[in-house]
Every structure is written in structure tokens, then in C-alpha cells.
Motif scaffolding. Structure first.
Motif, PDB file in Angstrom:
ATOM      1  N   HIS A 141      -5.583  12.165  -3.302  1.00 24.44           N
ATOM      2  CA  HIS A 141      -7.049  12.034  -3.294  1.00 24.44           C
ATOM      3  C   HIS A 141      -7.687  12.932  -2.238  1.00 24.44           C
ATOM      4  CE1 HIS A 141      -5.738   9.390  -0.106  1.00 24.44           C
ATOM      5  NE2 HIS A 141      -6.974   9.361   0.365  1.00 24.44           N
ATOM      6  N   MET A 142      -6.876  13.509  -1.360  1.00 30.99           N
ATOM      7  CA  MET A 142      -7.392  14.375  -0.293  1.00 30.99           C
ATOM      8  C   MET A 142      -7.314  15.862  -0.658  1.00 30.99           C
ATOM      9  SD  MET A 142      -5.616  12.378   2.921  1.00 30.99           S
ATOM     10  CE  MET A 142      -6.249  13.528   4.141  1.00 30.99           C
ATOM     11  N   LYS A 143      -6.959  16.140  -1.902  1.00 28.86           N
ATOM     12  CA  LYS A 143      -6.784  17.533  -2.319  1.00 28.86           C
ATOM     13  C   LYS A 143      -7.804  17.945  -3.371  1.00 28.86           C
ATOM     14  CE  LYS A 143      -1.841  17.858  -1.387  1.00 28.86           C
ATOM     15  NZ  LYS A 143      -0.535  18.202  -1.951  1.00 28.86           N
ATOM     16  N   HIS A 144      -8.108  19.230  -3.358  1.00 29.77           N
ATOM     17  CA  HIS A 144      -8.910  19.832  -4.426  1.00 29.77           C
ATOM     18  C   HIS A 144      -8.047  19.954  -5.677  1.00 29.77           C
ATOM     19  CE1 HIS A 144     -12.256  20.968  -1.810  1.00 29.77           C
ATOM     20  NE2 HIS A 144     -11.378  21.433  -0.929  1.00 29.77           N
ATOM     21  N   ARG A 156      -8.705  19.207   1.191  1.00 27.60           N
ATOM     22  CA  ARG A 156     -10.140  19.140   1.478  1.00 27.60           C
ATOM     23  C   ARG A 156     -10.352  19.193   2.991  1.00 27.60           C
ATOM     24  NH1 ARG A 156     -12.844  17.079  -3.210  1.00 27.60           N
ATOM     25  NH2 ARG A 156     -11.332  16.224  -4.645  1.00 27.60           N
ATOM     26  N   MET A 157      -9.516  18.465   3.704  1.00 30.40           N
ATOM     27  CA  MET A 157      -9.485  18.422   5.163  1.00 30.40           C
ATOM     28  C   MET A 157      -8.017  18.396   5.558  1.00 30.40           C
ATOM     29  SD  MET A 157     -12.667  18.234   6.216  1.00 30.40           S
ATOM     30  CE  MET A 157     -12.698  17.542   7.844  1.00 30.40           C
ATOM     31  N   PRO A 158      -7.679  18.834   6.757  1.00 28.39           N
ATOM     32  CA  PRO A 158      -6.268  18.773   7.157  1.00 28.39           C
ATOM     33  C   PRO A 158      -5.751  17.330   7.088  1.00 28.39           C
ATOM     34  CG  PRO A 158      -7.533  20.087   8.711  1.00 28.39           C
ATOM     35  CD  PRO A 158      -8.527  19.448   7.782  1.00 28.39           C
ATOM     36  N   PRO A 159      -4.559  17.133   6.539  1.00 32.63           N
ATOM     37  CA  PRO A 159      -4.016  15.778   6.417  1.00 32.63           C
ATOM     38  C   PRO A 159      -3.508  15.263   7.761  1.00 32.63           C
ATOM     39  CG  PRO A 159      -2.398  17.363   5.696  1.00 32.63           C
ATOM     40  CD  PRO A 159      -3.661  18.144   5.984  1.00 32.63           C
ATOM     41  N   PRO A 160      -3.351  13.958   7.872  1.00 34.88           N
ATOM     42  CA  PRO A 160      -2.767  13.406   9.101  1.00 34.88           C
ATOM     43  C   PRO A 160      -1.354  13.961   9.315  1.00 34.88           C
ATOM     44  CG  PRO A 160      -3.651  11.658   7.711  1.00 34.88           C
ATOM     45  CD  PRO A 160      -3.700  12.924   6.905  1.00 34.88           C
ATOM     46  N   ALA A 161      -0.927  13.957  10.570  1.00 34.64           N
ATOM     47  CA  ALA A 161       0.399  14.495  10.914  1.00 34.64           C
ATOM     48  C   ALA A 161       1.537  13.576  10.471  1.00 34.64           C
ATOM     49  CB  ALA A 161       0.475  14.732  12.413  1.00 34.64           C
ATOM     50  N   TYR A 162       1.263  12.294  10.314  1.00 29.86           N
ATOM     51  CA  TYR A 162       2.326  11.365   9.944  1.00 29.86           C
ATOM     52  C   TYR A 162       2.653  11.467   8.450  1.00 29.86           C
ATOM     53  CZ  TYR A 162      -1.773   8.476   8.849  1.00 29.86           C
ATOM     54  OH  TYR A 162      -2.969   8.028   8.369  1.00 29.86           O
ATOM     55  N   LEU A 163       3.854  11.000   8.096  1.00 29.18           N
ATOM     56  CA  LEU A 163       4.307  11.055   6.712  1.00 29.18           C
ATOM     57  C   LEU A 163       3.432  10.200   5.803  1.00 29.18           C
ATOM     58  CD1 LEU A 163       8.158  10.714   7.292  1.00 29.18           C
ATOM     59  CD2 LEU A 163       6.880  12.798   6.700  1.00 29.18           C
ATOM     60  N   PHE A 193       0.824  -1.211   0.000  1.00 28.12           N
ATOM     61  CA  PHE A 193       0.000   0.000   0.000  1.00 28.12           C
ATOM     62  C   PHE A 193       0.857   1.261   0.000  1.00 28.12           C
ATOM     63  CE2 PHE A 193      -2.236   3.464   2.149  1.00 28.12           C
ATOM     64  CZ  PHE A 193      -3.329   3.582   1.312  1.00 28.12           C
ATOM     65  N   ALA A 194       0.452   2.225  -0.845  1.00 29.08           N
ATOM     66  CA  ALA A 194       1.119   3.522  -0.893  1.00 29.08           C
ATOM     67  C   ALA A 194       0.085   4.606  -1.198  1.00 29.08           C
ATOM     68  CB  ALA A 194       2.203   3.527  -1.976  1.00 29.08           C
ATOM     69  N   SER A 195       0.219   5.740  -0.516  1.00 25.74           N
ATOM     70  CA  SER A 195      -0.676   6.867  -0.780  1.00 25.74           C
ATOM     71  C   SER A 195       0.071   8.180  -0.596  1.00 25.74           C
ATOM     72  CB  SER A 195      -1.876   6.836   0.162  1.00 25.74           C
ATOM     73  OG  SER A 195      -2.657   8.010  -0.025  1.00 25.74           O
ATOM     74  N   ASP A 196       0.038   8.984  -1.626  1.00 24.42           N
ATOM     75  CA  ASP A 196       0.646  10.319  -1.549  1.00 24.42           C
ATOM     76  C   ASP A 196      -0.370  11.371  -1.095  1.00 24.42           C
ATOM     77  OD1 ASP A 196      -0.997  10.691  -3.750  1.00 24.42           O
ATOM     78  OD2 ASP A 196       0.628  11.035  -5.169  1.00 24.42           O
TER      79      ASP A 196
END
Length: 150
Positions: free
Chosen positions: A95-98, A104-111, A89-92
Motif C-alpha cells: 500500500h506504500m508503493k506506486h 511513495r515515501m521511504p519505507p521503515p527500516a524494520y522488516l 496483523f501482516a503488511s507487505d
């Protein structure tokens, strides 16, 4: 590559639920654990049910049944072995951005999570096409009896 149709996943008993209404997710990640004794548990960070929750309780309370839903809301679940998930699994977080790259919402604090081979493959994990991705895809009507109390 998945020809991705937008699947909307209703799940009840979520922290962001209003009353007895479901939350409609575009995808939702839970952990399914089967004990050595054969009992299954669900770990859902967004539920108001016990944590962990007995599979049969979670299925009855959070998944409920597809029979009263429009067919376009019938659930499918991709079951991926934990070792494969952790290796692949990998995610940059794109998908959480406009479209303008704002969050869209604040991202998690972890990398961001990435592998040595990949920075983004979320689609391989949320696609419900059995020819794409990892693990097995179940319709809810097959998932519940397969992992529930025998």
C-alpha cells in the motif's frame, strides 16, 4: 472482503499539521490503553499532544467532534485487542508503493510484519465494515463515551 470506500480521517494536533488545521489520513493507528483504575490513555506517535495522552484530552483536542464535519468525514474507529493485533496483523507494505512499484515515501527500516499464515491483511484492519476483520467498529459518537471518563 471489504468493499472499501476511501475514508478520509481528519485528526488535529498532528506533527504534520499546519496551524490549527487537521491532517487528513486515509487511516491512522493509535494505541488505546485502559489502566486498572479505569483511566484511558492514547499513544499516538504522530501527535504533538503529550505521550501518552489522557483519552479525554486526546478526544477533545485531536478527534474533536463530527458535528461540524461533512458526513463523509465522520470518523469510525476499529478497536482491536492487542493480542489479536500482534497475532494476526501482516503488511507487505504494498500500500506504500506506486503502481510502478516505486515507494511513495521511504519505507521503515524494520522488516515487513508477517504471520506464519499471511503476508498482507491490512484491509482487514482498516475496513470499517463490521462484518470484516477483527475487533469492534465504533462511530466516534459511541467511541468517546465508551472509553472516556465515566
Amino acid at each position: 472482503m471489504c468493499i472499501h470506500q476511501l475514508l478520509l480521517i481528519p485528526i488535529w494536533k498532528q506533527k504534520s499539521s499546519r496551524g490549527d488545521q487537521p491532517v487528513i489520513w486515509d487511516y491512522h493507528v493509535i494505541l488505546l490503553h485502559r489502566s486498572k483504575q479505569g483511566q484511558s490513555f492514547i499513544y499516538d506517535l504522530d501527535t504533538i499532544l503529550p505521550f501518552p495522552c489522557l483519552f479525554d484530552v486526546y478526544s477533545r483536542e485531536a478527534f474533536r467532534s463530527d458535528e461540524h464535519l461533512r458526513p463523509d468525514f465522520w470518523r469510525k474507529l476499529r478497536v482491536i485487542p492487542a493480542n489479536i493485533y500482534l497475532q494476526k496483523f501482516a503488511s507487505d507494505r504494498s500500500h506504500m508503493k506506486h503502481s510502478d512499484s516505486s515507494w511513495r515515501m521511504p519505507p521503515p527500516a524494520y522488516l515487513c510484519i508477517e504471520t506464519s499464515d499471511c503476508k498482507m491483511n491490512l484491509e482487514d484492519f482498516i475496513c470499517m465494515d463490521v462484518r470484516v476483520g477483527y475487533g469492534d467498529v465504533y462511530e466516534l459518537s459511541a467511541f468517546v463515551p465508551h472509553f472516556g471518563v465515566k
